[in-house]
Scaffold this motif. Structure first.
Motif, short mmCIF file in Angstrom:
data_model
loop_
_atom_site.label_atom_id
_atom_site.label_comp_id
_atom_site.label_asym_id
_atom_site.label_seq_id
_atom_site.Cartn_x
_atom_site.Cartn_y
_atom_site.Cartn_z
N ASP A 440 42.34 36.40 41.94
CA ASP A 440 42.80 36.98 40.67
C ASP A 440 41.75 37.92 40.07
OD1 ASP A 440 45.10 35.49 40.94
OD2 ASP A 440 44.47 33.92 39.55
N VAL A 441 40.48 37.50 40.17
CA VAL A 441 39.41 38.35 39.65
C VAL A 441 39.35 39.65 40.44
CG1 VAL A 441 36.92 38.58 39.33
CG2 VAL A 441 38.05 36.41 38.80
N SER A 442 39.42 39.54 41.75
CA SER A 442 39.37 40.75 42.58
C SER A 442 40.54 41.67 42.28
CB SER A 442 39.38 40.36 44.07
OG SER A 442 38.24 39.61 44.40
N ARG A 443 41.70 41.09 42.09
CA ARG A 443 42.87 41.91 41.76
C ARG A 443 42.68 42.61 40.42
NH1 ARG A 443 49.07 39.67 42.34
NH2 ARG A 443 50.13 41.66 41.99
N ALA A 444 42.14 41.88 39.44
CA ALA A 444 41.88 42.49 38.13
C ALA A 444 40.84 43.60 38.23
CB ALA A 444 41.42 41.43 37.14
N GLU A 445 39.94 43.47 39.18
CA GLU A 445 38.91 44.50 39.40
C GLU A 445 39.46 45.70 40.17
OE1 GLU A 445 34.98 41.57 39.72
OE2 GLU A 445 36.11 42.12 41.52
N GLY A 446 40.66 45.57 40.70
CA GLY A 446 41.25 46.65 41.48
C GLY A 446 40.96 46.57 42.96
N SER A 447 40.33 45.49 43.40
CA SER A 447 39.99 45.32 44.81
C SER A 447 41.09 44.51 45.50
CB SER A 447 38.63 44.61 44.95
OG SER A 447 38.31 44.43 46.31
N LEU A 448 42.16 45.20 45.88
CA LEU A 448 43.30 44.51 46.46
C LEU A 448 42.97 43.90 47.82
CD1 LEU A 448 46.17 47.00 45.56
CD2 LEU A 448 45.32 45.06 44.25
N LYS A 449 42.14 44.58 48.59
CA LYS A 449 41.77 44.06 49.90
C LYS A 449 41.04 42.72 49.77
CE LYS A 449 39.10 45.16 54.06
NZ LYS A 449 38.23 46.16 54.72
N LYS A 450 40.09 42.67 48.88
CA LYS A 450 39.35 41.42 48.68
C LYS A 450 40.25 40.33 48.12
CE LYS A 450 35.48 39.16 48.90
NZ LYS A 450 34.88 38.86 50.22
N ALA A 451 41.12 40.69 47.20
CA ALA A 451 42.05 39.71 46.64
C ALA A 451 42.92 39.12 47.74
CB ALA A 451 42.92 40.37 45.58
N ARG A 452 43.40 39.96 48.64
CA ARG A 452 44.25 39.49 49.73
C ARG A 452 43.50 38.52 50.63
NH1 ARG A 452 47.36 44.25 52.20
NH2 ARG A 452 45.22 44.98 52.44
N GLU A 453 42.23 38.78 50.85
CA GLU A 453 41.42 37.88 51.69
C GLU A 453 41.31 36.51 51.05
OE1 GLU A 453 37.72 39.86 52.17
OE2 GLU A 453 38.49 41.40 53.54
N TYR A 454 41.06 36.48 49.76
CA TYR A 454 40.97 35.19 49.07
C TYR A 454 42.30 34.45 49.13
CZ TYR A 454 36.37 36.17 46.97
OH TYR A 454 35.04 36.40 46.76
N TYR A 455 43.39 35.16 48.85
CA TYR A 455 44.70 34.53 48.85
C TYR A 455 45.03 33.96 50.23
CZ TYR A 455 45.63 36.77 44.32
OH TYR A 455 45.59 37.17 43.02
N LYS A 456 44.68 34.69 51.27
CA LYS A 456 44.96 34.22 52.63
C LYS A 456 44.13 32.99 52.97
CE LYS A 456 46.60 38.46 54.85
NZ LYS A 456 46.35 39.45 55.93
N GLU A 457 42.88 32.98 52.52
CA GLU A 457 42.03 31.81 52.78
C GLU A 457 42.61 30.58 52.07
OE1 GLU A 457 37.32 30.44 52.46
OE2 GLU A 457 37.93 32.47 51.82
N ALA A 458 43.08 30.77 50.84
CA ALA A 458 43.70 29.67 50.10
C ALA A 458 44.97 29.20 50.81
CB ALA A 458 44.03 30.11 48.68
N LEU A 459 45.76 30.15 51.31
CA LEU A 459 46.99 29.81 52.02
C LEU A 459 46.68 28.98 53.27
CD1 LEU A 459 50.02 30.03 52.62
CD2 LEU A 459 49.54 32.26 53.69
N ALA A 460 45.64 29.35 53.99
CA ALA A 460 45.29 28.63 55.21
C ALA A 460 44.98 27.17 54.90
CB ALA A 460 44.09 29.29 55.89
N ILE A 461 44.27 26.92 53.81
CA ILE A 461 43.96 25.54 53.43
C ILE A 461 45.23 24.80 53.07
CG2 ILE A 461 42.76 24.10 51.73
CD1 ILE A 461 40.62 26.29 51.59
N ARG A 462 46.11 25.44 52.32
CA ARG A 462 47.36 24.78 51.94
C ARG A 462 48.21 24.45 53.16
NH1 ARG A 462 47.41 28.60 47.10
NH2 ARG A 462 46.84 27.22 45.38
N GLU A 463 48.24 25.37 54.10
CA GLU A 463 49.02 25.11 55.30
C GLU A 463 48.44 23.93 56.09
OE1 GLU A 463 51.05 29.34 56.52
OE2 GLU A 463 48.91 29.06 57.01
N ALA A 464 47.11 23.86 56.15
CA ALA A 464 46.48 22.74 56.85
C ALA A 464 46.77 21.43 56.14
CB ALA A 464 44.97 22.97 56.94
#
Length: 613
Positions: A440-464
């Motif tokens: 969310d912070v990265s998205r607010a900063e305008g760094s969509l690429k970094k935000a996507r990386e964080y979201y994907k890492e969170a998703l991986a944990i949830r899937e596990a």
């Protein structure tokens, strides 16, 4: 108005935390039982409401009722926001102006922005968790109630902090005079730490005989509010309270609040002592207190904190939010963690003070510094890490809300490091939540690429975690994570990745909606279908775009037959317009006109609802 209440197991409301329900009159039947059941299942309180919300009311009486409440709960709907009603125009405004805690429950999806625009920036709780968090609505509600209401255990500690008790006897029709008397008493610093037992719960006819004997025995004196109403024969003060006080040899102090003929009073109340006028009642009580077992004012941080909570919540004293803030602030300045945490919550939620996120951040940083110091002094052990983890999360949220992104990122980074290092991931959402917050912070900063990386890492944990534990709710939040990644990928013009994640979200949502009838899955399916429709529209696959738009429209139309909400209609109007544009591109002006007419009809419906008195 006709005040009534509900409690768990129909127990008496006496001495319970007071929650008051307000709503648009058309929402009463739908939400009163639902919300009261939810609240009472989580917290032992008294749930008050007006049985006649459309009837004429006494403004002064309504203000008195609201002032005594610990929490105001509102089901927020389009009707509440967009049509005139007492709940919004009178009760909600009064609560905000007088710093009474308010819990808005968002009962429609995508209504948060409208609520903020109309009602101001207050914390809300949504029944439809459209964000990335995996904490269920019920847990959030329970946590809010625990935070903002006083439970039995803490209430007992607060009551133990008082120096002595005074039993206040008064006629219910003299309630305003009795409230003034309590304020006069507590203006004297000597009397600050005395509790006043009184029947403060406003419901006529409630049987509190079982508690009155204990209250009398516990009290050091019997304070009698004297008005001409005491001369009315057969009243409860005359037949029960005064005789019991006399029989137990209690010290009786009559306070004349309204001029009253002394002679008939002496006949009806044998042995009544001389009056003390209200202009000197505080000094008289202070004088008497010095002659009985009275410890005097204790200024330790713990003591001041408990007494502050008493005044904030009206526990055996009248509610006095100004004094409560003063006492709790003093305890916080002495580095009492509980006081700092409470003060942060007060400024964050507007409890007893005007809401001020910046001040909340300042106090929350002091709390984090306190626990960080303990964490370092204890060689970063697990217990001190747990104490530090949640305050960091709260600090980061406050900073994100205030758009202070560097401080938000620092808090979330520290939170993630602690969680990963010590594996305090007890509920399986701490680590992915910290990653989502960093996204969310990265998205607010305008760094969509970094935000996507964080979201994907969170998703991986949830899937596990989902693979280990299973469960419908975990799967649903995975679908939301997929759709969120799709949203940010689309925003970043990565159409292929957006398509992949939207499709995954659709597959899960559709399976859940069809297989279990899980209503939220239907809403989520409509959003993901809309996303897929946008991608097909952008890439020129108009046939597929039309299919997904129409599927989403069908879901919205079905939902509106059950939940005819402002936001569902708004989203439907947007989809009709989008589909109309698509038909123009397909060179089908007649279908485009039909879609345009449907969009216009929905918009007019919304405009009519906004103008409805």
């Amino acid at each position: 108005m006709k005040l009534s209440y509900r409690t768990h197991d129909d127990s008496p409301s006496l001495r319970k935390a007071k929650v008051y329900f307000i709503a648009h009159p058309d929402d009463y039947d739908r939400y009163l039982s639902l919300i009261s059941d939810e609240v009472l299942n989580h917290f032992n309180c008294a749930f008050f409401y007006d049985e006649e919300p459309l009837a004429p009311y006494d403004p002064e009486g309504l203000s008195s009722v609201l002032s005594d409440m610990n929490l105001i709960i509102i089901p927020v709907t389009s009707r509440f926001l967009h049509s005139g009603n007492r709940a919004l125009d009178v009760e909600f405004r009064f609560a905000v102006e007088n710093h009474i805690p308010v819990l808005p429950l968002l009962e429609e999806r995508n209504i948060a922005e409208e609520f903020d625009r109309i009602c101001g920036n207050l914390h809300t709780l949504s029944r439809y968790n459209d964000d990335d968090t995996t904490m269920p609505y019920a847990e959030k509600l329970a946590g809010f109630l625990r935070t903002n209401l006083i439970g039995d255990e803490l209430a007992d500690k607060i009551r133990a902090a008082f120096d002595t008790y005074v039993f206040l006897s008064y006629r219910k029709k003299d309630r305003r005079e009795a409230q003034e008397l309590m304020r006069l008493i507590h203006k004297n610093p000597v009397c600050r730490d005395i509790a006043i037992w009184y029947d403060e719960y406003l419901v006529p006819g409630e049987d509190f005989n079982t508690g009155i004997e204990d209250a009398l025995m516990k009290s050091s004196m019997f304070l009698l509010a004297v008005t001409p109403h005491l001369l009315e024969t057969g009243n409860y003060v005359m037949t029960e309270e005064f005789p019991r006080a006399s029989a137990n040899n209690k010290l009786i102090i009559p306070a004349e609040l309204v001029q009253t003929d002394r002679k008939p009073l002496e006949e009806l109340y044998p042995g009544i002592p001389p009056y003390a006028g209200k202009d000197r009642i505080s000094e008289e009580i202070a004088r008497v207190l010095r002659t009985i077992a009275f410890t005097g004012k204790n200024n330790s941080p713990d003591h001041n904190y408990f007494i502050g909570l008493a005044y904030l919540n009206g526990i055996d004293v009248e509610i006095n939010r100004e004094l409560a803030v003063q006492l709790i602030t003093g305890a916080a300045e002495s580095e009492l963690p509980e006081a700092i945490s409470k003060l942060t919550e007060m400024y964050s939620n507007g409890i007893g003070v005007r809401r001020d996120v910046k001040t909340a951040i300042d106090w929350q940083e002091k709390l984090v510094s306190l626990y960080r110091r303990e964490y370092m002094n204890n060689d970063a052990d697990n217990d001190s890490a747990k104490k530090l983890f949640y305050p960091l999360l709260v600090l980061g949220d406050y900073c994100l809300e205030a758009n202070d992104l560097p401080r938000a990122r620092a808090a979330f980074e520290e939170m993630r490091i602690i969680a990963e290092k010590l594996d305090i991931n007890a509920y399986h959402y701490e680590i992915p939540d910290s990653l989502d917050k960093l996204g969310d912070v990265s998205r607010a900063e305008g760094s969509l690429k970094k935000a996507r990386e964080y979201y994907k890492e969170a998703l991986a944990i949830r899937e596990a975690k989902q693979a280990e534990r299973g469960g419908r709710l975990g799967l649903f939040y995975i679908a939301i994570s997929y759709r969120n990644i799709g949203d940010i990928s689309l925003k970043d013009h990565d159409l292929q990745e957006a398509f992949t994640y939207y499709r995954k979200a659709c597959e899960i949502s559709e399976r859940m909606a069809n297989g279990t009838g899980f209503q939220d899955a239907g809403f989520e399916l409509a959003k993901s279908c809309t996303g897929l429709g946008k991608i097909h529209h952008i890439t020129g696959d108009l046939s597929s775009a039309r299919k997904h738009y129409e599927k989403a429209i069908k879901i919205y139309e079905t939902q509106i037959t059950q939940f005819d909400t402002y936001n569902l209609n708004r989203d439907l109007a947007v989809l009709y317009s989008r589909l109309g544009e698509l038909y123009m591109e397909l060179d089908d002006p007649e279908e485009a006109r039909i879609c345009s007419d449907k969009a216009t009809a929905v918009i007019r419906k919304l405009e009519s609802a906004e103008k409805k008195p």
